[in-house]
Design an enzyme around this catalytic site. Structure first.
Site, short mmCIF file in Angstrom:
data_model
loop_
_atom_site.label_atom_id
_atom_site.label_comp_id
_atom_site.label_asym_id
_atom_site.label_seq_id
_atom_site.Cartn_x
_atom_site.Cartn_y
_atom_site.Cartn_z
N HIS A 69 0.74 -1.01 0.14
CA HIS A 69 0.24 -0.54 -0.24
C HIS A 69 0.79 1.22 -0.29
CE1 HIS A 69 1.25 -0.93 4.35
NE2 HIS A 69 1.40 0.31 4.07
N HIS A 148 5.19 6.15 -1.51
CA HIS A 148 5.65 5.00 -1.54
C HIS A 148 4.89 4.14 -0.89
CE1 HIS A 148 6.45 5.74 2.34
NE2 HIS A 148 6.90 4.40 2.28
N THR A 150 6.12 0.52 0.23
CA THR A 150 6.98 -0.06 0.54
C THR A 150 7.13 -1.62 0.30
OG1 THR A 150 7.15 0.79 2.91
CG2 THR A 150 8.42 -1.40 3.59
P1 2AM Z 1 4.99 3.29 4.86
O1 2AM Z 1 4.14 3.84 4.70
O2 2AM Z 1 6.45 2.97 4.75
O3 2AM Z 1 4.75 1.61 4.57
C1 2AM Z 1 1.72 1.20 9.63
O4 2AM Z 1 2.70 0.93 10.10
C2 2AM Z 1 1.64 1.69 7.97
O5 2AM Z 1 1.87 3.49 8.57
C3 2AM Z 1 2.85 1.64 7.75
O6 2AM Z 1 2.56 1.54 5.62
C4 2AM Z 1 4.10 2.72 7.50
O7 2AM Z 1 5.14 2.93 6.98
C5 2AM Z 1 3.00 3.41 8.16
N1 2AM Z 1 3.78 4.53 8.96
C6 2AM Z 1 3.81 4.26 10.46
N2 2AM Z 1 4.98 5.51 11.13
C7 2AM Z 1 4.25 6.47 10.13
C8 2AM Z 1 4.54 7.78 10.18
N3 2AM Z 1 5.29 8.55 11.83
N4 2AM Z 1 4.33 8.78 9.08
C9 2AM Z 1 4.09 8.14 8.26
N5 2AM Z 1 3.99 7.01 8.01
C10 2AM Z 1 3.88 6.03 8.74
#
Ligand code: 2AM
Length: 213
Positions: A69, A148, A150
């Site tokens: 996602h 992005h 992940t």
């Molecule tokens: P991601 O978007 O890089 O994959 C649950 O942890 C999701 O929220 C993950 O997909 C994670 O990273 C995103 N996430 C976690 N903490 C965050 C933050 N402080 N800021 C933005 N995205 C975050």
């Protein structure tokens, strides 16, 4: 009320349809396998292994993430700054459950994360949070630069790192092309940071929705 508070999710984002997830998983795996065998990568292997001669199996090094996602807003069930405002944004409410087409323009690898860079359209930017986390080095980058997916993380690394790694790469002067790969030019940005620009972007259908753990 407590009920309203629990109605805010962990995060909002675009969730890739399963058909394109499988395709992206294969593309990412092929990329890692190819990178692993390249002399240019081996030359900088110490960025990953810590030792010049030590080989690294990138497939083993990274743990693949499930449910690909593109996070728009991390809300932490309402605890994150701006979470309530985001959840109440009319554009967010209106688009909830709709299908969008994301444009994936590059794949990147660092010693911490593997990700796909997403370039957002004007319409998609309406769902991007207003108060995007400001990183010192990225303050001059356009809104949405952090977008992005992940794909994988190294042991002990949280996925939030992927967006930070992407911003770091984008803030650097464009790296030298070290190889023309099948999918496009591969650039090196130092300190184990690699980016493959896709000659043809990948169109990825994705549903705008949210995630509660
Ligand atoms: P991601 O978007 O890089 O994959 C649950 O942890 C999701 O929220 C993950 O997909 C994670 O990273 C995103 N996430 C976690 N903490 C965050 C933050 N402080 N800021 C933005 N995205 C975050």
């Amino acid at each position: 009320s407590p009920l309203e508070e629990t109605s805010i999710p962990l995060f909002y984002g675009w969730f890739l349809l399963s058909s394109v997830q499988d395709k992206l998983r294969c593309t990412a795996l092929d990329f890692l396998k190819t990178l692993d065998t390249m002399d240019a990568f081996k030359k900088h292997m110490a960025d990953f292994s810590g030792k010049a001669e030590k080989e690294v199996d990138l497939e083993q090094y990274f743990n693949e993430k499930s449910t690909f996602h593109c996070t728009t807003k991390y809300c932490d069930y309402g605890r994150a700054d701006g979470a309530k405002e985001y959840a109440q944004n009319p554009a967010v409410k209106k688009s909830y459950g709709s299908v969008f087409e994301l444009s994936l323009v590059a794949l990147f690898v660092t010693p911490r994360t593997v990700g796909a860079r997403v370039v957002l359209t004007e319409e998609q930017l309406l769902l991007w949070p207003a108060e995007e986390e400001k990183q010192a080095e990225s303050s001059s980058l356009p809104r949405g630069s952090r977008a992005h997916i992940t794909l994988a993380c190294a042991e002990g690394i949280e996925p939030v790192q992927t967006g930070l790694d992407l911003l770091q790469i984008l803030a650097l002067p464009q790296g030298e092309v070290v190889e023309e790969m099948g999918l496009g030019p591969l650039r090196y940005y130092g300190e184990g940071r690699w980016m493959l620009e896709l000659r043809e972007s990948i169109g990825a259908p994705a549903i705008f929705s949210s995630f509660y753990a």
